[in-house]
Design a protein around this motif. Structure first.
Motif, PDB file in Angstrom:
ATOM      1  N   VAL A  81       0.185  31.490 -44.801  1.00  0.00           N
ATOM      2  CA  VAL A  81      -0.976  30.595 -44.901  1.00  0.00           C
ATOM      3  C   VAL A  81      -0.657  29.249 -44.259  1.00  0.00           C
ATOM      4  CG1 VAL A  81      -2.368  29.233 -46.527  1.00  0.00           C
ATOM      5  CG2 VAL A  81      -2.046  31.679 -46.912  1.00  0.00           C
ATOM      6  N   GLU A  82       0.521  28.693 -44.568  1.00  0.00           N
ATOM      7  CA  GLU A  82       0.898  27.399 -43.996  1.00  0.00           C
ATOM      8  C   GLU A  82       1.022  27.470 -42.477  1.00  0.00           C
ATOM      9  OE1 GLU A  82       4.327  26.208 -46.265  1.00  0.00           O
ATOM     10  OE2 GLU A  82       3.078  25.633 -47.979  1.00  0.00           O
ATOM     11  N   LYS A  83       1.596  28.554 -41.971  1.00  0.00           N
ATOM     12  CA  LYS A  83       1.715  28.743 -40.523  1.00  0.00           C
ATOM     13  C   LYS A  83       0.327  28.836 -39.887  1.00  0.00           C
ATOM     14  CE  LYS A  83       3.294  32.110 -37.125  1.00  0.00           C
ATOM     15  NZ  LYS A  83       3.853  33.448 -36.960  1.00  0.00           N
ATOM     16  N   THR A  84      -0.546  29.607 -40.498  1.00  0.00           N
ATOM     17  CA  THR A  84      -1.904  29.762 -39.966  1.00  0.00           C
ATOM     18  C   THR A  84      -2.638  28.428 -39.960  1.00  0.00           C
ATOM     19  OG1 THR A  84      -1.978  32.067 -40.698  1.00  0.00           O
ATOM     20  CG2 THR A  84      -4.097  30.992 -40.263  1.00  0.00           C
ATOM     21  N   ARG A  85      -2.486  27.643 -41.037  1.00  0.00           N
ATOM     22  CA  ARG A  85      -3.123  26.319 -41.076  1.00  0.00           C
ATOM     23  C   ARG A  85      -2.665  25.456 -39.908  1.00  0.00           C
ATOM     24  NH1 ARG A  85      -4.331  23.396 -46.727  1.00  0.00           N
ATOM     25  NH2 ARG A  85      -5.392  22.066 -45.229  1.00  0.00           N
ATOM     26  N   ARG A  86      -1.367  25.467 -39.625  1.00  0.00           N
ATOM     27  CA  ARG A  86      -0.858  24.677 -38.501  1.00  0.00           C
ATOM     28  C   ARG A  86      -1.448  25.166 -37.184  1.00  0.00           C
ATOM     29  NH1 ARG A  86       3.930  25.263 -41.168  1.00  0.00           N
ATOM     30  NH2 ARG A  86       4.765  26.717 -39.650  1.00  0.00           N
ATOM     31  N   MET A  87      -1.520  26.474 -37.021  1.00  0.00           N
ATOM     32  CA  MET A  87      -1.990  27.055 -35.763  1.00  0.00           C
ATOM     33  C   MET A  87      -3.473  26.776 -35.517  1.00  0.00           C
ATOM     34  SD  MET A  87       0.123  30.638 -35.801  1.00  0.00           S
ATOM     35  CE  MET A  87      -0.417  31.172 -34.183  1.00  0.00           C
ATOM     36  N   ILE A  88      -4.239  26.599 -36.575  1.00  0.00           N
ATOM     37  CA  ILE A  88      -5.672  26.320 -36.411  1.00  0.00           C
ATOM     38  C   ILE A  88      -5.980  24.841 -36.610  1.00  0.00           C
ATOM     39  CG2 ILE A  88      -6.363  28.669 -37.050  1.00  0.00           C
ATOM     40  CD1 ILE A  88      -7.152  27.528 -39.827  1.00  0.00           C
ATOM     41  N   ASN A  89      -4.924  24.019 -36.565  1.00  0.00           N
ATOM     42  CA  ASN A  89      -5.061  22.576 -36.768  1.00  0.00           C
ATOM     43  C   ASN A  89      -5.734  22.245 -38.098  1.00  0.00           C
ATOM     44  OD1 ASN A  89      -3.804  21.824 -34.341  1.00  0.00           O
ATOM     45  ND2 ASN A  89      -5.697  22.236 -33.220  1.00  0.00           N
ATOM     46  N   GLY A  90      -5.378  22.991 -39.111  1.00  0.00           N
ATOM     47  CA  GLY A  90      -5.921  22.768 -40.451  1.00  0.00           C
ATOM     48  C   GLY A  90      -4.945  22.009 -41.330  1.00  0.00           C
ATOM     49  N   TYR A  91      -4.329  20.984 -40.755  1.00  0.00           N
ATOM     50  CA  TYR A  91      -3.325  20.218 -41.490  1.00  0.00           C
ATOM     51  C   TYR A  91      -3.938  19.584 -42.735  1.00  0.00           C
ATOM     52  CZ  TYR A  91      -0.692  20.656 -37.171  1.00  0.00           C
ATOM     53  OH  TYR A  91      -0.035  21.162 -36.086  1.00  0.00           O
ATOM     54  N   PRO A  92      -3.226  19.661 -43.862  1.00  0.00           N
ATOM     55  CA  PRO A  92      -3.752  19.013 -45.062  1.00  0.00           C
ATOM     56  C   PRO A  92      -3.633  17.489 -44.964  1.00  0.00           C
ATOM     57  CG  PRO A  92      -1.602  19.995 -45.515  1.00  0.00           C
ATOM     58  CD  PRO A  92      -1.975  20.372 -44.106  1.00  0.00           C
ATOM     59  N   THR A  93      -4.578  16.816 -45.596  1.00  0.00           N
ATOM     60  CA  THR A  93      -4.514  15.363 -45.674  1.00  0.00           C
ATOM     61  C   THR A  93      -3.473  14.976 -46.725  1.00  0.00           C
ATOM     62  OG1 THR A  93      -6.175  15.236 -47.413  1.00  0.00           O
ATOM     63  CG2 THR A  93      -6.981  15.192 -45.116  1.00  0.00           C
ATOM     64  N   GLU A  94      -3.170  13.697 -46.788  1.00  0.00           N
ATOM     65  CA  GLU A  94      -2.199  13.242 -47.789  1.00  0.00           C
ATOM     66  C   GLU A  94      -2.697  13.529 -49.205  1.00  0.00           C
ATOM     67  OE1 GLU A  94       0.379   9.294 -49.079  1.00  0.00           O
ATOM     68  OE2 GLU A  94      -1.069   9.130 -47.445  1.00  0.00           O
ATOM     69  N   ILE A  95      -3.989  13.292 -49.449  1.00  0.00           N
ATOM     70  CA  ILE A  95      -4.504  13.558 -50.794  1.00  0.00           C
ATOM     71  C   ILE A  95      -4.434  15.047 -51.110  1.00  0.00           C
ATOM     72  CG2 ILE A  95      -6.972  13.738 -50.201  1.00  0.00           C
ATOM     73  CD1 ILE A  95      -5.570  12.076 -53.348  1.00  0.00           C
ATOM     74  N   GLN A  96      -4.678  15.904 -50.104  1.00  0.00           N
ATOM     75  CA  GLN A  96      -4.582  17.342 -50.332  1.00  0.00           C
ATOM     76  C   GLN A  96      -3.150  17.758 -50.663  1.00  0.00           C
ATOM     77  OE1 GLN A  96      -6.342  18.551 -46.632  1.00  0.00           O
ATOM     78  NE2 GLN A  96      -8.407  18.668 -47.494  1.00  0.00           N
TER      79      GLN A  96
END
Length: 136
Positions: free
Chosen positions: A60-75
């Motif tokens: 999930v974390e890898k996929t988020r990076r690949m789709i530019n779905g980086y979490p915000t600081e609050i997230q």
């Protein structure tokens, strides 16, 4: 969190609760019993279950990076809070009502008192955050 994601997580939680209900009622002597299909013991199946989810967290974390779905600081902070709550809940597994109320010593808190304290602190935190959020 998106409504569809929340709904899927709710479904996953319901399924997990069903698994946990079965496991809570399982006598310890059956932990070494194997199922017919996989030939794995209940203990092995639980270990595989935990590792399987951990492996997919990385995915999930890898996929988020690949789709530019980086979490915000609050997230990220909210994720840490969720992990902390999960650790707390894990530490309470199998606790009886009498153990929940029992104090280990005269000057020590019961688990009930510890949880009450955590709720009190969270209530104060909520008020402080609301005051800041509505200040805009």
């Amino acid at each position: 969190m998106d409504r569809q994601l929340r709904a899927q997580l709710d479904d996953m939680q319901m399924l997990r609760e069903s698994i946990f209900k079965e496991l809570r009622e399982l006598p310890d002597r059956l932990l070494l019993e194997a199922d017919e299909e996989s030939k794995r013991t209940v203990r092995q199946l639980i270990g595989l279950y935990c590792n399987h989810e951990r492996n997919h967290i990385v995915q999930v974390e890898k996929t988020r990076r690949m789709i530019n779905g980086y979490p915000t600081e609050i997230q990220l902070l909210l994720g840490q809070a969720d992990q902390s709550r999960g650790d707390l809940i894990a530490s309470l597994q199998g606790l009886s009502d009498s153990q929940w109320e029992q104090k280990p010593g005269e000057d020590m808190w019961s688990i009930q008192e510890i949880l009450d304290h955590l709720m009190d602190v969270e209530s104060r935190l909520l008020k402080r955050i609301q005051a800041i959020a509505h200040k805009k």
